[in-house]
Design an enzyme around this catalytic site. Structure first.
Site, mmCIF file in Angstrom:
data_model
loop_
_atom_site.group_PDB
_atom_site.id
_atom_site.type_symbol
_atom_site.label_atom_id
_atom_site.label_comp_id
_atom_site.label_asym_id
_atom_site.label_seq_id
_atom_site.Cartn_x
_atom_site.Cartn_y
_atom_site.Cartn_z
ATOM 1 N N LYS A 149 -10.263 10.514 -2.727
ATOM 2 C CA LYS A 149 -8.896 11.021 -2.667
ATOM 3 C C LYS A 149 -8.673 12.319 -3.444
ATOM 4 C CE LYS A 149 -6.707 7.689 -5.897
ATOM 5 N NZ LYS A 149 -7.849 6.950 -6.371
ATOM 6 N N GLY A 202 -12.212 2.537 -1.747
ATOM 7 C CA GLY A 202 -10.860 1.986 -1.839
ATOM 8 C C GLY A 202 -10.766 0.804 -2.800
ATOM 9 N N GLU A 235 0.826 -1.215 0.000
ATOM 10 C CA GLU A 235 0.000 0.000 0.000
ATOM 11 C C GLU A 235 0.852 1.254 0.000
ATOM 12 O OE1 GLU A 235 -3.006 -0.106 -1.264
ATOM 13 O OE2 GLU A 235 -3.542 -1.548 0.289
ATOM 14 N N HIS A 236 0.478 2.189 -0.848
ATOM 15 C CA HIS A 236 1.155 3.492 -0.947
ATOM 16 C C HIS A 236 2.633 3.341 -1.279
ATOM 17 C CE1 HIS A 236 -2.063 6.237 0.308
ATOM 18 N NE2 HIS A 236 -2.481 5.251 1.083
ATOM 19 N N SER A 283 -11.173 1.318 -6.074
ATOM 20 C CA SER A 283 -10.728 1.895 -7.324
ATOM 21 C C SER A 283 -11.833 2.130 -8.352
ATOM 22 C CB SER A 283 -9.654 0.961 -7.886
ATOM 23 O OG SER A 283 -8.999 1.535 -8.908
ATOM 24 N N SER A 284 -12.982 2.598 -7.887
ATOM 25 C CA SER A 284 -14.063 2.866 -8.846
ATOM 26 C C SER A 284 -13.676 4.021 -9.779
ATOM 27 C CB SER A 284 -15.357 3.199 -8.102
ATOM 28 O OG SER A 284 -15.167 4.321 -7.281
ATOM 29 N N ASP A 332 -3.779 0.884 -9.893
ATOM 30 C CA ASP A 332 -5.196 0.653 -10.185
ATOM 31 C C ASP A 332 -5.420 0.451 -11.686
ATOM 32 O OD1 ASP A 332 -5.086 1.444 -7.572
ATOM 33 O OD2 ASP A 332 -6.100 3.355 -7.873
HETATM 34 C C1 GLA Z 1 -4.772 4.788 -4.663
HETATM 35 C C2 GLA Z 1 -3.854 5.112 -5.832
HETATM 36 C C3 GLA Z 1 -2.901 3.950 -6.094
HETATM 37 C C4 GLA Z 1 -2.162 3.568 -4.805
HETATM 38 C C5 GLA Z 1 -3.151 3.353 -3.656
HETATM 39 C C6 GLA Z 1 -2.474 3.128 -2.342
HETATM 40 O O1 GLA Z 1 -5.627 3.744 -5.006
HETATM 41 O O2 GLA Z 1 -4.602 5.376 -6.991
HETATM 42 O O3 GLA Z 1 -2.009 4.280 -7.130
HETATM 43 O O4 GLA Z 1 -1.210 4.525 -4.498
HETATM 44 O O5 GLA Z 1 -4.029 4.449 -3.512
HETATM 45 O O6 GLA Z 1 -1.745 1.952 -2.364
#
Ligand code: GLA
Length: 457
Positions: free
Chosen positions: A233, A142, A48-49, A144-145, A189
């Site tokens: 985000k 979280g 993550e991140h 990724s929509s 994503d």
């Molecule tokens: C979001 C971003 C990704 C990634 C994640 C965290 O989904 O779009 O690229 O950085 O956060 O892992």
């Protein structure tokens, strides 16, 4: 060999969702769609991140996706509608596309994909198109929509303009173009949305972008559970703040090692430059950085730059106000998490007898690091992770950007019924709002396929 997204012939009458979408399209535009395109959401199992720091991540696509029905028109406009009435219709002339960063509406994500493909292909004019979009990925969760919408729009634009691009090029283009809306995401994503294959998770590596199959061990299933706190985000600066803190940490560490720091942007690039192991990078963080937050003055003094230089060249537009930066904690998370991804992959490849337990441990360590060092969790996510671990998960962690959204848990197959029922009772049922959202918030997931184009037989 670069491959293109598959073109699949389907019968809409055998598929209720497609049939409904076709009817909605006809109702809206008085004609039949020419083609359909879909792009899936994803769940990140670990890593993550760290994609925007240059490190490999380990997601899989989920079954939930964005599906669009499309026809090409000669009105020189892009007409967008959504099957969810919450999302308003939108129309724009093909030569007037603009994206308002301060107002992250659903159609601006679509336009990111359109503009990204247009720029990549240097198309001086775009075909007009009419689209109806139908999404099954819960928004701001979280999963990724928003990136799936960008990817779907990119694929639609390619097809409507009769061009052909490989999955890798589409993924890279759609990762870059999401920046039009202001988020500095790292590409995970979009990459998994295009490169996913049914039945396997993927190790996604960057520079150059590539995806390797990761076979998950038998005997355990992955469960997604939404904590029901929404996180967008693009609407807050949390996300870009972390990107910026990692960038500053890179420069401070590089400077301490006597490197040309101004060209280095990512913690991963720094590791390559130093030709060091991840353990050595962790030692470097301990040696050079301090746990107290760094003030703007301290950073500027160490790098011998002015505050203006910092603001203009290092900070993002939405982090200009920031005065303190946690560099030690963020860098420790990134190097530790990068190592955990590689360990996770190694366990999946070698399948020791206690594989499930080892993977669970790595997921748990990842959550603790996200919570304590990266500070991208929230009390509800932590509570949900605790419940999941108490009722049978061997590993549980937040997934995606965090600050709300979903957890992913690894649960031994024989415990799954008890697990689902008890999580329901302890987290969802006691709260009316959560309980109303429960159906789409708690589910078992398996690795799904990637983006595709459909035409009717
Ligand atoms: C979001 C971003 C990704 C990634 C994640 C965290 O989904 O779009 O690229 O950085 O956060 O892992």
């Amino acid at each position: 060999m670069p491959t293109n997204p598959p073109k699949i012939k389907v019968l809409s009458c055998g598929n209720e969702r497609l049939q409904k979408l076709k009817e909605a399209f006809h109702g809206k535009y008085g004609q039949m769609p020419l083609f359909y395109a879909c792009a899936p959401g994803r769940v990140n199992l670990i890593g993550e991140h760290i994609d925007y720091c240059g490190y490999a991540v380990l997601p899989m696509a989920i079954e939930q996706n964005i599906l669009a029905a499309v026809s090409v028109n000669d009105s020189q406009s892009i007409q967008l509608a959504n099957t969810d009435p919450k999302y308003k219709d939108f129309s724009v002339s093909v030569d007037r596309i603009s994206i308002d960063k301060d107002n992250p509406q659903w159609y601006f994500y679509f336009l990111c994909g359109v503009k990204g493909i247009q720029e990549h292909l240097s198309l001086s004019s775009l075909s007009g198109m009419s689209c109806v979009v139908d999404g099954t990925i819960p928004a701001s969760s979280g999963l990724s929509s928003s990136s799936a919408l960008v990817c779907c729009a990119g694929l639609v634009t390619m097809e409507a303009n009769q061009k052909s691009l490989s999955k890798v090029t589409l993924a890279e283009t759609c990762a870059k173009c999401e920046r039009f809306i202001g988020t500095e995401g790292g590409g995970m994503d979009q990459s998994i949305s295009f490169l996913a294959e049914k039945g396997t998770a993927k190790l996604i590596e960057f520079n150059p972008l590539r995806a390797t199959d990761v076979r998950l061990p038998d005997g355990a299933v992955f469960v997604i559970a939404n904590c029901c706190v929404e996180m967008n985000k693009a609407a807050t600066s949390h996300f870009n703040m972390r990107v910026v803190e990692c960038r500053i940490a890179t420069k401070m560490l590089a400077k301490a090692r006597g490197l040309q720091w101004s060209q280095l942007q990512k913690l991963g690039e720094l590791q390559m430059e130093l030709q060091a192991s991840l353990d050595e990078m962790l030692e470097l963080v301990e040696e050079v950085l301090h746990p107290e937050p760094y003030s703007t003055e301290e950073i500027c003094k160490t790098l011998s730059i002015s505050t203006e230089h910092l603001r203009e060249n290092i900070l993002s537009t939405n982090t200009q106000h920031a005065t303190h930066f946690k560099l030690y904690q963020r860098a420790r998370h990134v190097y530790g998490e990068a190592a955990r991804v590689l360990q996770f992959k190694a366990v999946c490849d070698s399948v020791p007898v206690n594989a499930v337990a080892q993977l669970g441990d790595l997921m748990n360590q990842s959550h603790v690091s996200c919570r304590d060092l990266y500070e991208c969790s929230c009390p509800e996510l932590d509570q949900l992770v605790d419940i999941c671990l108490q009722v049978g998960a061997v590993g549980s962690r937040l997934t995606g950007a965090g600050w709300g959204g979903c957890t992913v848990s690894m649960v031994p197959s024989e415990k799954i019924d008890y697990f689902l029922q008890t999580v329901r009772e302890r987290y969802y049922t006691p709260d009316a709002r959560r309980s109303a959202l429960e159906k789409q918030s708690l589910f078992v997931t398996r690795p799904g396929g990637g983006a595709a184009i459909f035409t009717e037989e």
